[in-house]
Design an enzyme around this catalytic site. Structure first.
Site, PDB file in Angstrom:
ATOM      1  N   SER A 157      48.801  26.492  31.878  1.00  0.00           N
ATOM      2  CA  SER A 157      47.726  26.986  31.030  1.00  0.00           C
ATOM      3  C   SER A 157      47.603  26.093  29.802  1.00  0.00           C
ATOM      4  O   SER A 157      48.605  25.618  29.272  1.00  0.00           O
ATOM      5  CB  SER A 157      48.034  28.427  30.598  1.00  0.00           C
ATOM      6  OG  SER A 157      47.202  28.813  29.517  1.00  0.00           O
ATOM      7  N   GLU A 171      44.217  29.461  44.739  1.00  0.00           N
ATOM      8  CA  GLU A 171      43.011  30.030  44.138  1.00  0.00           C
ATOM      9  C   GLU A 171      41.774  29.204  44.477  1.00  0.00           C
ATOM     10  O   GLU A 171      40.701  29.743  44.758  1.00  0.00           O
ATOM     11  CB  GLU A 171      43.186  30.140  42.624  1.00  0.00           C
ATOM     12  CG  GLU A 171      44.195  31.223  42.220  1.00  0.00           C
ATOM     13  CD  GLU A 171      44.439  31.272  40.715  1.00  0.00           C
ATOM     14  OE1 GLU A 171      43.737  30.548  39.973  1.00  0.00           O
ATOM     15  OE2 GLU A 171      45.320  32.038  40.294  1.00  0.00           O
ATOM     16  N   HIS A 179      45.791  48.636  52.920  1.00  0.00           N
ATOM     17  CA  HIS A 179      45.123  49.055  51.683  1.00  0.00           C
ATOM     18  C   HIS A 179      45.893  48.570  50.450  1.00  0.00           C
ATOM     19  O   HIS A 179      45.798  49.174  49.367  1.00  0.00           O
ATOM     20  CB  HIS A 179      44.977  50.582  51.622  1.00  0.00           C
ATOM     21  CG  HIS A 179      44.356  51.171  52.846  1.00  0.00           C
ATOM     22  ND1 HIS A 179      43.005  51.198  53.062  1.00  0.00           N
ATOM     23  CD2 HIS A 179      44.937  51.742  53.946  1.00  0.00           C
ATOM     24  CE1 HIS A 179      42.757  51.773  54.228  1.00  0.00           C
ATOM     25  NE2 HIS A 179      43.910  52.107  54.794  1.00  0.00           N
ATOM     26  N   LYS A 202      52.938  29.868  31.516  1.00  0.00           N
ATOM     27  CA  LYS A 202      52.199  30.095  32.755  1.00  0.00           C
ATOM     28  C   LYS A 202      52.488  29.040  33.819  1.00  0.00           C
ATOM     29  O   LYS A 202      52.641  27.860  33.537  1.00  0.00           O
ATOM     30  CB  LYS A 202      50.683  30.112  32.489  1.00  0.00           C
ATOM     31  CG  LYS A 202      50.208  31.285  31.675  1.00  0.00           C
ATOM     32  CD  LYS A 202      50.418  32.626  32.369  1.00  0.00           C
ATOM     33  CE  LYS A 202      49.643  32.758  33.648  1.00  0.00           C
ATOM     34  NZ  LYS A 202      48.178  32.759  33.427  1.00  0.00           N
TER      35      LYS A 202
END
Length: 494
Positions: free
Chosen positions: A286, A299, A159, A292
């Site tokens: 970024s 992804e 979880h 970043k």
């Protein structure tokens, strides 16, 4: 027949198709990639035609020479594909016939229906073999990362909450196991792809004495025992795309596993976990925020799963209402099949490369794994070994956790024992029917009293290395068992 008409329209038509019809129906823009397999199939078919007397030896030689020359031109990017010839089959055959007059005989006893079924099977057979190699490379990358960090322990999660400690290698090997099942499914799919449909014609075979077995042998359609694999029903052979659906289904499940691995990588690479560092070459930045460093490979692996699912659903929808046998709808199978193969192969390769360029932050992993709460279940097991029923032990330790969260320090082992003693002292043995050695009030009080002084036995409960050493049955994340599994996979993948 009008000279502008495609060869496939024959004398039945007075003219070629309208320009918009030709544009709508052409498939050369995507099925050109079957050219190698189309030429291999044509050479095998021509060899068989020579054997049964349709072609003379000099005609066969000329056809093979012409096809090989066309293959060289295609490979070199010098061949001109013509949309008006509709597909890869007619483009190659028309060019061959222009160069070699005997090429006009090549289509004897063959339809584009069984020809395209053959080409797709040949192509997919190769794709499966290549994909299996790429999956093995990803498995090796996972094993290598685990071996380099064999001593690293991290929290295991359920979880997305900290649950129990596991070796990082054990976590990585979970994906190796998943990928192995993908390999098994693909090999199983391969056995149904590896069946030769040529000779089925458009629907009902041929009146000529075809030697289908010869063609199958020449093209490698044999099983592990060397037995020729031929389709057994001409109608099924030309309309069957089950093998394509099966591959896309196996590809969809592979994509699920790649996506799950990607999600773990994304979490681990974030500042909140900080378990891993991915090399700059496998991350992006970024356009606005200069600090970043994004895990875009992972992804995209997660995101591309959607298109692989879509391809499977598109194929199932395509097939669900088709009457026997071949229908032009089946032209729509290739882009979905091609895209699934391209997507899962590229994703598998990039995920392997990314993991090969990833380092583990051992300090961050150790800090996270030092949380004593990860060993709460071990404490319950300790009480079970003292004779307490598990459900009662589970309740006691749960109450300890609640008290520590309220009044204690979860990181202090002494607080765990303080609250454990409190709850053990409050137990009524008659109500809870405790077993030996805590079988009566006297035994219970003696046990509680003994906990005031931490013994070697009790101190080991919250010792992480000791806890991991005790988990050594097959499949457990114990020290010896994980080492054994790493060695097993290293040997299997070598």
């Amino acid at each position: 027949m009008n000279k502008k008409s495609p060869v496939s329209r024959s004398g039945r038509f007075a003219s070629g198709p309208a320009a918009d019809v030709a544009q709508f129906t052409e498939s050369i823009s995507f099925d050109w990639r079957l050219w190698r397999h189309d030429i291999l199939g044509s050479i095998a078919h021509a060899t068989m035609l020579q054997k049964i007397g349709v072609l003379k030896q000099n005609e066969l030689s000329a056809i093979i020479k012409g096809l090989n020359q066309i293959a060289k031109e295609i490979a070199a990017g010098k061949f001109k594909w013509k949309p008006e010839l509709e597909d890869v089959h007619m483009n190659i055959e028309a060019e061959l016939t222009k160069r070699v007059p005997a090429g006009a005989k090549l289509h004897t006893a063959r339809s584009r229906n069984d020809q395209v079924a053959l080409d797709i099977r040949l192509w997919l057979r190769d794709e499966i073999t290549l994909l299996l190699g790429e999956i093995a490379d990803l498995q090796r990358a996972l094993v290598a990362l685990g071996e380099k960090n064999a001593d690293v322990i991290i929290p295991g999660y359920t979880h997305l909450q900290r649950a129990q400690p596991v070796y990082l290698a054990h976590h990585l090997l979970a994906y190796v196991e998943m990928l192995e099942r993908d390999c098994e499914r693909l090999w199983d799919c391969h056995s149904r792809v590896n069946v030769c449909p040529l000779g089925s014609g458009a629907i009902a075979g041929s009146t000529l004495p075809l030697d289908r077995a010869l063609v199958a042998k020449l093209l490698g359609f044999v099983n592990a025992s060397g037995q020729v694999q031929l389709t057994q029903n001409s109608m099924d052979a030309v309309s069957d795309r089950d093998f394509a659906v099966e591959f896309c289904a196996a590809g969809a499940l592979l994509a699920v596993h790649l996506s799950r691995l990607a999600e773990d990588v994304i979490l681990w690479a974030g500042a909140e976990f900080n378990f891993i560092k991915i090399a700059d070459a496998y991350t992006t930045g970024s356009s606005l925020m200069p600090q970043k460093k994004n895990p875009d490979i992972a992804e995209l692996a997660r995101g591309k799963t959607g298109r692989v699912f879509g391809n499977l659903m598109a194929l199932l929808t395509l097939l669900k209402g088709l009457p026997m046998t071949y229908n032009r709808d089946l032209q729509e199978d290739k882009e979905r099949l091609f895209d699934t193969a391209d997507t899962v192969r590229a994703t598998t390769r990039l995920m392997a490369a990314m993991l090969n360029n990833t380092k583990v932050n051992k300090a961050a992993c150790a800090a996270a794994a030092s949380d004593p709460a990860l060993l709460a279940t071990d404490l319950a097991d300790y009480l079970v070994k003292k004779g307490m029923p598990f459900r009662q032990a589970h309740h006691v330790v749960g109450a300890v956790v609640a008290d520590i969260e309220k009044d204690g320090d979860m990181t202090k082992r002494s607080d765990w024992w303080t609250f454990l003693i409190k709850h053990l002292g409050a137990l009524n043995p008659e109500v809870h029917n405790l077993k030996k050695p805590i079988q009566d009030e006297v035994a219970l009080h003696a046990f509680v009293k003994s906990q005031n002084k931490i013994s070697k036995e009790t101190s080991e409960i919250f010792d992480l290395q000791h806890a991991m050493a005790k988990r050594n049955f097959t499949g457990a994340p114990g020290t010896k068992e994980v080492a054994k599994q790493l060695a097993r996979w290293r040997k299997q993948l070598s």
